[in-house]
Design an enzyme around this catalytic site. Sequence first.
Site, PDB file in Angstrom:
ATOM      1  N   CYS A   2       0.897  -1.224  -0.096  1.00 54.92           N
ATOM      2  CA  CYS A   2      -0.189   0.031  -0.095  1.00 54.92           C
ATOM      3  C   CYS A   2       0.951   1.419  -0.004  1.00 54.92           C
ATOM      4  CB  CYS A   2      -0.878   0.217   1.128  1.00 54.92           C
ATOM      5  SG  CYS A   2      -2.170  -1.366   1.296  1.00 54.92           S
ATOM      6  N   ARG A  27       3.843  -0.874  -5.022  1.00 53.94           N
ATOM      7  CA  ARG A  27       3.652  -1.124  -3.685  1.00 53.94           C
ATOM      8  C   ARG A  27       2.422  -2.002  -3.332  1.00 53.94           C
ATOM      9  NH1 ARG A  27       6.979   1.540   0.666  1.00 53.94           N
ATOM     10  NH2 ARG A  27       5.364   1.153   1.975  1.00 53.94           N
ATOM     11  N   TRP A  74      -2.894  -2.670  -1.613  1.00 53.78           N
ATOM     12  CA  TRP A  74      -2.944  -4.122  -1.798  1.00 53.78           C
ATOM     13  C   TRP A  74      -3.671  -4.857  -0.601  1.00 53.78           C
ATOM     14  CZ3 TRP A  74      -1.141  -8.355   1.135  1.00 53.78           C
ATOM     15  CH2 TRP A  74      -0.766  -9.400   0.578  1.00 53.78           C
ATOM     16  N   ASN A 100      -1.720   2.358   5.616  1.00 46.80           N
ATOM     17  CA  ASN A 100      -0.839   1.104   5.232  1.00 46.80           C
ATOM     18  C   ASN A 100      -0.482   0.433   6.316  1.00 46.80           C
ATOM     19  OD1 ASN A 100       1.437  -0.543   4.192  1.00 46.80           O
ATOM     20  ND2 ASN A 100       2.695   1.065   4.136  1.00 46.80           N
ATOM     21  N   GLY A 101      -0.946  -1.007   6.398  1.00 47.26           N
ATOM     22  CA  GLY A 101      -0.480  -1.750   7.581  1.00 47.26           C
ATOM     23  C   GLY A 101      -1.969  -2.875   7.947  1.00 47.26           C
ATOM     24  N   GLU A 488      15.373 -19.702  -7.089  1.00 44.67           N
ATOM     25  CA  GLU A 488      15.138 -18.408  -7.660  1.00 44.67           C
ATOM     26  C   GLU A 488      14.512 -18.063  -9.275  1.00 44.67           C
ATOM     27  OE1 GLU A 488      14.808 -15.339  -6.249  1.00 44.67           O
ATOM     28  OE2 GLU A 488      15.224 -14.135  -7.755  1.00 44.67           O
ATOM     29  N   LYS A 492      10.939 -16.683 -10.208  1.00 39.50           N
ATOM     30  CA  LYS A 492      10.848 -15.943 -11.269  1.00 39.50           C
ATOM     31  C   LYS A 492       9.646 -16.333 -12.177  1.00 39.50           C
ATOM     32  CE  LYS A 492      12.752 -13.655  -9.552  1.00 39.50           C
ATOM     33  NZ  LYS A 492      12.669 -12.449  -8.616  1.00 39.50           N
ATOM     34  N   GLU A 495       6.408 -15.946 -10.270  1.00 36.41           N
ATOM     35  CA  GLU A 495       5.843 -14.387 -10.181  1.00 36.41           C
ATOM     36  C   GLU A 495       5.381 -13.745 -11.517  1.00 36.41           C
ATOM     37  OE1 GLU A 495       8.703 -12.458  -6.726  1.00 36.41           O
ATOM     38  OE2 GLU A 495       9.772 -13.074  -8.702  1.00 36.41           O
ATOM     39  N   HIS A 511      13.732 -38.411  -5.252  1.00 33.52           N
ATOM     40  CA  HIS A 511      12.807 -38.493  -3.917  1.00 33.52           C
ATOM     41  C   HIS A 511      11.442 -38.047  -4.362  1.00 33.52           C
ATOM     42  CE1 HIS A 511      16.364 -40.102  -2.242  1.00 33.52           C
ATOM     43  NE2 HIS A 511      16.971 -39.211  -2.539  1.00 33.52           N
ATOM     44  N   LYS A 610       5.708  -5.033  -4.464  1.00 32.48           N
ATOM     45  CA  LYS A 610       7.247  -4.935  -4.374  1.00 32.48           C
ATOM     46  C   LYS A 610       7.730  -5.084  -2.911  1.00 32.48           C
ATOM     47  CE  LYS A 610      11.288  -4.039  -6.453  1.00 32.48           C
ATOM     48  NZ  LYS A 610      11.853  -5.575  -6.706  1.00 32.48           N
TER      49      LYS A 610
END
Length: 615
Positions: A2, A27, A74, A100-101, A488, A492, A495, A511, A610
Amino acid sequence: MCGIVAYVGPRDAQPILLDALSRLEYRGYDSAGLAILNGKGIEVRKKSGRIQELAKICLAEPVKGRLGISHTRWATHGAATDKNAHPHLDASGRLALVHNGVIENYLELKTKLMETGHIFLSETDTEILAHLVGEAFSSSREKGDARLVEAVRSAVQQIQGTLGIAVIHADMPGLIVGARRGSPLVIGVGEGENFLASDTQALAPYTNRVVILQDKEIVSLRADRFDVASPLGIRENVKVEEIEDGVAASDKGVHQHFMLKEIFEQPSAIQNAFRGRLDADGATAKLGGLNMSPQELRQIDRICVLGCGTALHAGMVGKYLIETLAKIPVETQHSSEFRYGDSPVSGRTLFFAVSQSGETADTLGALREARRRGFTVLGICNNVASTIARESDGGVYMHAGPEIGVAATKSFTSQLVIFTLIGLLLGRLRFLSAAHGRELLQAMENLPAQITQCLAYSDAIREIAQRYAHASSMLFLGRLANFPIALEGALKVKEITYIHAEGYPSAELKHGVIALIDKETPTVLLATQDGVYDKNLGNLQEIKARSGPIIAVAHDDDKKICTLADTVLKVPRTHELLQPILNIVPLQLLAYHIGVALGRDVDKPRNLAKSVTVE
Ligand code: G6P
């Protein structure tokens, strides 16, 4: 998570708020809104979707006024609808608030307020806070600005959870009140005008003079002045800082997306990470910001790295680097697990908190927990003005420049360079020979040019991406330091493309993972020639035997792999310890080009943000 922007001054607030808000869109971007004092009362515009949707309704019916607050959301409590978008009003409709929170005790507070006749229009936790401030304001006996400031203070005291807020009241024209607990807020200091924002990036075109609010502070802001109060009283001699960066953030240059721009910035970003930090004479690294003497550094006998997402993956490569170079045992922990766990930590452990934004709530919480236990915590951050950077005992800045694409790219490779420098420094304080140190320094200096070589394959990777874009699942395998690179690479893909992807150590294949392999499921195998190359080739054969398509990341002069893999993503050869820094680049490009081929919004993927300032 946010974004908040507020403005008071002589100019029309609406265009400033919309512009500054668009710089904070990374954000959160599921809905947005603004509230402006129009001379009579508060006028609100809000809309689900991106900020451009809000801009459309604002342009169709502009709000005129010189003071306003705004928000990009968000969602945490309540879906991303027009009603749930901020700002929220109090019961009188004369007070507006953005937040925000997360308010943890919101249900309890909501029930109490409803019992006294309050009616709520949204499903958010934020609306409760607006009503609480409104209640406190109407029953206050304070005069002047203190009336709204004290109302905010009293409401905030009833809240459990985190907040960064901006509040305005129609009866207090010319005044904005902001408060923070956990979530960041900065004051932008202009000429005859002032701003409040979640971070400095929002303010780039307007001012580079800022005051970073400390936790639990409240600010009252007018066009010509501001006062900052902590729980202990007014903060005297508030220091206004000048910041750099920012303006370039909004410019994609020749690239279609910020993500691609940032992937292509990696040669210079990593150069910035090691510039001035290579000590050729001592065959070591110079890291002035650690605030620890060589004697103190030599006494460290364990290291714990804290981070989330990509930052944690960097820490996992860091473990390998530090253990190899300095022979100090390193553990990595998800910040969110460490802060609430009982994990025993030995006395001479040094902590690293890794965070591009420096605002990730879980990493900040973990840092505070480690410091509370009396440990030294060093930050590895990109955002110099961030809370983690400020609350660490010392650290290393990345200097990667603003990273706007939600998927971290250049910050990751910069973090890997920094862990190499840390490993080298700690190694040279112990037993690592000057010859080994020098080899690493030389290899590091060649890295920017080698990353440029990796980037030259972008067009070829675009074609490869089109071939695999319709997979419903992908596997990523690697050993040792390339295992976190596999994680990573998979992250990517998840996302940016929304394709299911998993990263595993190559040998784990047998396994369970191997059951997923069929001719529709591509496996990306990190197979550069290192001490475990032959082992990786063994795994490659196991996948081939089950008709699984193989994309290998391999050295550009490796002829053998070309006969075994279906597709090869080529990388130049470097020092074995630095190879992961090159190996991730084709995987970033692969995810990017698959995302574009599938028509995804790669800079703002669904459901993500982000800077994650809620836990
Ligand atoms: C979010 C971002 C990721 C990032 C993670 C940690 O999930 O989408 O790209 O890796 O947060 O962020 P930090 O700022 O702490 O590095």
